[in-house]
Write a protein that holds these residues in place. Structure first.
Motif, PDB file in Angstrom:
ATOM      1  N   LEU A 112     -23.781 -37.078 -29.129  1.00  0.00           N
ATOM      2  CA  LEU A 112     -24.454 -36.024 -29.891  1.00  0.00           C
ATOM      3  C   LEU A 112     -24.177 -36.109 -31.388  1.00  0.00           C
ATOM      4  O   LEU A 112     -24.994 -35.675 -32.205  1.00  0.00           O
ATOM      5  CB  LEU A 112     -24.015 -34.646 -29.380  1.00  0.00           C
ATOM      6  N   ASP A 113     -23.035 -36.670 -31.760  1.00  0.00           N
ATOM      7  CA  ASP A 113     -22.666 -36.701 -33.173  1.00  0.00           C
ATOM      8  C   ASP A 113     -23.056 -37.995 -33.877  1.00  0.00           C
ATOM      9  O   ASP A 113     -22.693 -38.208 -35.033  1.00  0.00           O
ATOM     10  CB  ASP A 113     -21.161 -36.456 -33.315  1.00  0.00           C
ATOM     11  N   GLU A 114     -23.846 -38.838 -33.208  1.00  0.00           N
ATOM     12  CA  GLU A 114     -24.341 -40.034 -33.871  1.00  0.00           C
ATOM     13  C   GLU A 114     -25.444 -39.673 -34.866  1.00  0.00           C
ATOM     14  O   GLU A 114     -26.229 -38.738 -34.642  1.00  0.00           O
ATOM     15  CB  GLU A 114     -24.888 -41.024 -32.847  1.00  0.00           C
ATOM     16  N   PRO A 115     -25.555 -40.407 -35.963  1.00  0.00           N
ATOM     17  CA  PRO A 115     -26.659 -40.174 -36.906  1.00  0.00           C
ATOM     18  C   PRO A 115     -28.021 -40.428 -36.250  1.00  0.00           C
ATOM     19  O   PRO A 115     -28.222 -41.444 -35.582  1.00  0.00           O
ATOM     20  CB  PRO A 115     -26.386 -41.192 -38.021  1.00  0.00           C
ATOM     21  N   VAL A 116     -28.933 -39.531 -36.464  1.00  0.00           N
ATOM     22  CA  VAL A 116     -30.247 -39.624 -35.831  1.00  0.00           C
ATOM     23  C   VAL A 116     -31.043 -40.796 -36.383  1.00  0.00           C
ATOM     24  O   VAL A 116     -31.805 -41.444 -35.648  1.00  0.00           O
ATOM     25  CB  VAL A 116     -31.022 -38.308 -36.040  1.00  0.00           C
ATOM     26  N   ASN A 117     -30.893 -41.108 -37.654  1.00  0.00           N
ATOM     27  CA  ASN A 117     -31.699 -42.162 -38.268  1.00  0.00           C
ATOM     28  C   ASN A 117     -31.524 -43.523 -37.597  1.00  0.00           C
ATOM     29  O   ASN A 117     -32.398 -44.386 -37.700  1.00  0.00           O
ATOM     30  CB  ASN A 117     -31.391 -42.279 -39.760  1.00  0.00           C
TER      31      ASN A 117
END
Length: 392
Positions: A112-117
């Motif tokens: 969940l805390d990974e960068p979305v880009n």
């Protein structure tokens, strides 16, 4: 005019109910079944607030105890509201989008805390000084802390308007009439209700799954929740609106820009019924407390515990039985507002009590924050909670 038309319709319904009751072998129908005392109180409240129609489903003891329509779905024809009448669920849609996101990320092994880009194709969240300090994560999108701008400030688009593509909306290009989606402050710094956040989630879900948002939601949410009447189809009502609640503005005229159409489906454009939304709530509560095919228990728990604030989880607001936000509340809920529609969906943490209330009258929520029609929803919820002796 509304009261006169409503009085004529209510009188016609009463006469029809009496005639049907005098036929010895007539099969009972929703329209022919007399109101219970509670339902009559709700209908009186509806008329007091001049709401054309409402569709309500009530959960007691962990199952749907009743579901029915009140008033009319169409003032012009007098078509009655029923438990099967379709409404745009508005922002209740976000709860289902959140569940699909958490579920898909778990399947793909994405945190969940990974960068979305990292997972967006064709378009990425524009980088600026704010994102250089803190990149936007999936968690931030889910809990409304990603600090993104709103992609449709005026509620685009009406049934006859030309639809922009998702790329045109995100980039602020015609025929979209919004500014480009941007990060407006340091991501994660505070909760601020964020339609733009859930817009990006739709893009991310499609990129990660290689499926359309509609197909993915059907697979991950609608089918396992047995939501057989619900759809993300954006066009079905254009040629035949006989299955939907006609959305009315505050002057009791059909809303000129509704039902809303838009390439962004994830924030509020699911079509559903009160019963289908109640089925979703029951499925989620079952997953939260034991197990259900909808979602694994640890993931359901992630969706229901406080995240950005004491009263906001990844997928719900947390509060009391009256749908007032309250820390450590025993109920999960989400409301929705859009052109001509207002909605509320809630369930107790133990799954014993809940209600879904949908109505077909509301002002344009992008031009006012004062929506007096919501008083009918809150009043009805209080009556339902009192009748069922819901704990607070």
């Amino acid at each position: 005019m509304f009261r006169d038309r409503q009085r004529l319709f209510d009188g016609a319904c009463a006469a029809a109910i009496f005639c049907l009751a005098t036929v010895p072998l007539a099969m009972p129908t929703e329209a022919a079944t007399p109101f219970s005392e509670l339902q009559q109180q709700i209908d009186t409240l509806r008329q007091t607030h001049r709401i054309p129609g409402a569709s309500i489903a009530v959960i007691d003891d962990g199952s749907i105890s009743w579901a029915r329509g009140f008033g009319v779905a169409d003032l012009a024809s007098g078509r009655p509201m029923t438990a099967d009448t379709l409404f745009q669920a508005q922002s209740i849609t976000k709860t289902l989008t959140a569940l699909a996101t958490v579920k898909l990320l778990a399947i793909k092994g994405i945190a969940l805390d990974e960068p979305v880009n990292r997972y967006l194709e064709d378009w990425t969240i524009p980088e600026n000084g704010y994102t250089a300090r803190v990149p936007v994560s999936f968690r931030m999108l889910l809990n409304h802390t990603a600090a993104l701008s709103n992609p449709y400030p005026d509620g685009c688009c009406g049934p006859k308007e030309t639809l922009p593509t998702m790329q045109q909306v995100l980039r602020g290009l015609p025929p979209a009439n919004n500014e480009p989606l941007t990060v407006e402050r340091i991501p994660g710094s505070r909760f601020d209700y964020c339609n733009g956040c859930y817009t990006v989630l739709q893009m991310a879900l499609e990129s990660i799954s290689n499926q359309s948002f509609q197909a993915l939601m059907q697979e991950l949410v609608l089918t396992p929740s047995t939501m057989s009447r619900s759809t993300f189809n954006n066009n079905f009502f254009l040629n035949d609106n006989s299955s939907i609640a006609i959305p009315y503005d505050i002057d009791d005229q059909p809303h000129p820009r509704a039902p809303m159409r838009h390439p962004i489906l994830s924030t509020g454009l699911m079509w559903s019924t009160a019963s289908d939304l109640a089925r979703f709530n029951l499925a989620f509560a079952k997953a939260l407390n034991s197990s259900h095919i909808l979602i694994e228990q640890p993931l359901a728990q992630q969706l229901s515990i406080p995240s950005s604030t004491d009263t906001r989880s990844l997928g719900f607001f947390i509060g009391n039985r009256n749908a007032d936000s309250q820390a450590r509340g025993r109920y999960l809920f989400h409301s929705g507002s859009g052109n001509g529609y207002l909605s509320l969906s809630m369930i107790s943490l133990d799954g014993d009590n809940g209600a879904v209330i949908l109505i077909n009258k509301a002002p344009n929520p992008w031009t006012t924050t004062n929506i007096p029609q919501f008083a009918f929803i809150k009043g009805s919820l209080e009556l339902i909670g009192d009748e069922g002796e819901w704990p607070d």
